[in-house]
Motif scaffolding. Structure first.
Motif, mmCIF file in Angstrom:
data_model
loop_
_atom_site.group_PDB
_atom_site.id
_atom_site.type_symbol
_atom_site.label_atom_id
_atom_site.label_comp_id
_atom_site.label_asym_id
_atom_site.label_seq_id
_atom_site.Cartn_x
_atom_site.Cartn_y
_atom_site.Cartn_z
ATOM 1 N N GLU A 1 0.845 -1.194 0.000
ATOM 2 C CA GLU A 1 0.000 0.000 0.000
ATOM 3 C C GLU A 1 0.881 1.246 0.000
ATOM 4 O O GLU A 1 1.788 1.382 0.819
ATOM 5 N N ALA A 2 0.610 2.152 -0.953
ATOM 6 C CA ALA A 2 1.316 3.430 -1.016
ATOM 7 C C ALA A 2 0.263 4.502 -1.231
ATOM 8 O O ALA A 2 -0.324 4.589 -2.317
ATOM 9 N N VAL B 1 7.624 -0.426 -6.317
ATOM 10 C CA VAL B 1 6.582 0.540 -5.957
ATOM 11 C C VAL B 1 7.277 1.815 -5.529
ATOM 12 O O VAL B 1 8.201 1.788 -4.700
ATOM 13 N N ARG B 2 6.829 2.940 -6.103
ATOM 14 C CA ARG B 2 7.440 4.231 -5.799
ATOM 15 C C ARG B 2 6.378 5.245 -5.403
ATOM 16 O O ARG B 2 5.264 5.233 -5.941
ATOM 17 N N PHE C 1 2.293 7.901 -7.610
ATOM 18 C CA PHE C 1 2.537 6.518 -7.201
ATOM 19 C C PHE C 1 2.759 5.680 -8.454
ATOM 20 O O PHE C 1 1.982 5.756 -9.402
ATOM 21 N N ARG C 2 3.825 4.892 -8.459
ATOM 22 C CA ARG C 2 4.187 4.102 -9.640
ATOM 23 C C ARG C 2 4.443 2.652 -9.260
ATOM 24 O O ARG C 2 5.026 2.370 -8.210
ATOM 25 N N THR D 1 -2.275 9.269 -9.634
ATOM 26 C CA THR D 1 -2.234 10.491 -8.823
ATOM 27 C C THR D 1 -3.640 10.735 -8.294
ATOM 28 O O THR D 1 -4.625 10.229 -8.840
ATOM 29 N N SER D 2 -3.734 11.534 -7.247
ATOM 30 C CA SER D 2 -5.039 11.823 -6.658
ATOM 31 C C SER D 2 -5.885 12.690 -7.572
ATOM 32 O O SER D 2 -7.106 12.755 -7.426
ATOM 33 N N ASP D 3 -5.267 13.379 -8.527
ATOM 34 C CA ASP D 3 -6.023 14.225 -9.460
ATOM 35 C C ASP D 3 -6.542 13.447 -10.662
ATOM 36 O O ASP D 3 -7.695 13.616 -11.069
ATOM 37 N N ALA D 4 -5.683 12.585 -11.236
ATOM 38 C CA ALA D 4 -6.049 11.884 -12.469
ATOM 39 C C ALA D 4 -6.463 10.440 -12.248
ATOM 40 O O ALA D 4 -7.028 9.808 -13.142
#
Length: 355
Positions: A194-195, A209-210, A216-217, A255-258
């Motif tokens: 979880e990230a 995981v990055r 987040f990737r 991302t939280s936007d897309a």
């Protein structure tokens, strides 16, 4: 039975809880993570108490009302913990932290009473095999650790993970940075990372995981991974979930936007290239690059708040993580950016005059 905590233990639990809140806050910085690592290293008791606090929260957050006999429900410790969290909603940040911590203390103080009950639960109860551990790396450090299940994890610089194990699953929380997982096969217990709001789940595979600057990737070197992320509608997260299945040589970002993006290809040799000291980007933003660079730099790197457009400039290329000077000079050559080192305590990226 006297279940009151010693003042020193309560103080350490308070500090542990404060670190939990700080590291799980999306606004947590690399400096926060560096200070957390320093706190862990300062005293062996710090890591032990922090791991226990994480364990108690994970365990009692998963117990249901049917897990205890009726004569033990006056009320359950999970209900006390939940009630404290519910009371915290709507309070100021400081008051919310104090109320949530009261729930943690209620759980920890109950351990002497609860442990005999937990040990008598049926083997199907996940909490009966719970193990939790925290692992962290320092600035510029790449660290390799072996988890309790045999999974090999390589931590990038300034990275912290919290691993928890149950009979039916294995769960790791990445609070920031990057980590490469070589998962020990266990089909009976899926392995998830979880990230932020992103979750990557695998049975036995190698993947990266990055988490940097709100991006987040996930990239897969071998095997398969399922990635999930909240569905974003009108710029806001919903209770619905978007999923992507990745195979070896594939990656995805969110991302939280897309929300969760489309799956694309990646050279498996470049997955977690940071393990060899290389930071590889293909369309990342300056903000994400700066977030990564700060995990290697001993001097904080910032983006001029009066030039927010800089953060969105796109970066493509490969850099040496340990050579911060060359990395910064390279992006200044590519974009209209000036590297301001006038303050010895920070490096600021500013827009070049006239650009």
């Amino acid at each position: 039975m006297d279940t009151r905590l010693k003042p020193e233990t309560e103080k350490l639990l308070q500090a542990s809880h404060d670190w939990m809140l700080r590291l799980e806050d999306p606004r947590a910085t690399d400096e926060d993570r560096r200070r957390f690592q320093d706190w862990l290293d300062a005293d062996p008791r710090h890591r032990d108490i922090y791991d226990r606090a994480i364990t108690f929260r994970e365990a009692f957050g998963r117990l249901s009302k049917d897990d205890f006999d009726d004569d033990l429900r006056r009320p359950s410790w999970r209900e006390r913990f939940t009630a404290a969290s519910d009371r915290a909603r709507g309070l100021s940040e400081a008051a919310r932290a104090r109320a949530a911590f009261a729930g943690v203390l209620a759980v920890v103080a109950a351990v002497a009473v609860i442990l005999p009950i937990v040990s008598g639960l049926p083997e199907s109860m996940p909490v009966s095999a719970l193990v939790s551990a925290t692992h962290a790396s320092g600035t510029g450090e790449t660290k390799r650790v072996t988890l309790a299940d045999g999974t090999q994890v390589t931590l990038s610089a300034s990275t912290t993970i919290v691993a928890a194990y149950f009979l039916d699953k294995r769960h790791v929380r990445l609070t920031g940075g990057a980590a490469f997982f070589d998962v020990a096969p266990d089909r009976a217990r899926p392995f998830s990372v979880e990230a932020g709001a992103l979750t990557a789940t695998a049975l036995g595979t190698e993947f990266d995981v990055r988490s940097s600057a709100g991006v987040f990737r996930v990239a897969v070197a071998e095997g398969a991974v399922e990635v999930s992320f909240p569905l974003i509608l009108n710029g806001r997260a919903t209770s619905l979930v978007t999923r992507r299945s990745l195979n070896a040589g594939q990656k995805v970002s969110a991302t939280s936007d897309a929300g969760l993006g489309a799956v694309s290809g990646v050279d498996p040799a470049n997955v977690a290239a940071w393990r060899a000291g290389r930071l590889v980007y293909s369309g990342a933003s300056i903000a994400e690059l700066v977030g990564d660079a700060n995990r290697y730099s001993t001097i904080p790197i910032e983006i001029d708040p009066d030039a927010p457009g800089i953060a969105d400039f796109e970066v493509r290329g490969a850099f040496v993580g340990s050579d911060i000077d060359h990395l910064l000079m390279s992006i200044a050559d590519i974009h209209p950016i000036v590297i301001d080192r006038s303050d010895p305590d920070r490096i600021v990226l500013r827009r070049r005059h006239g650009a």
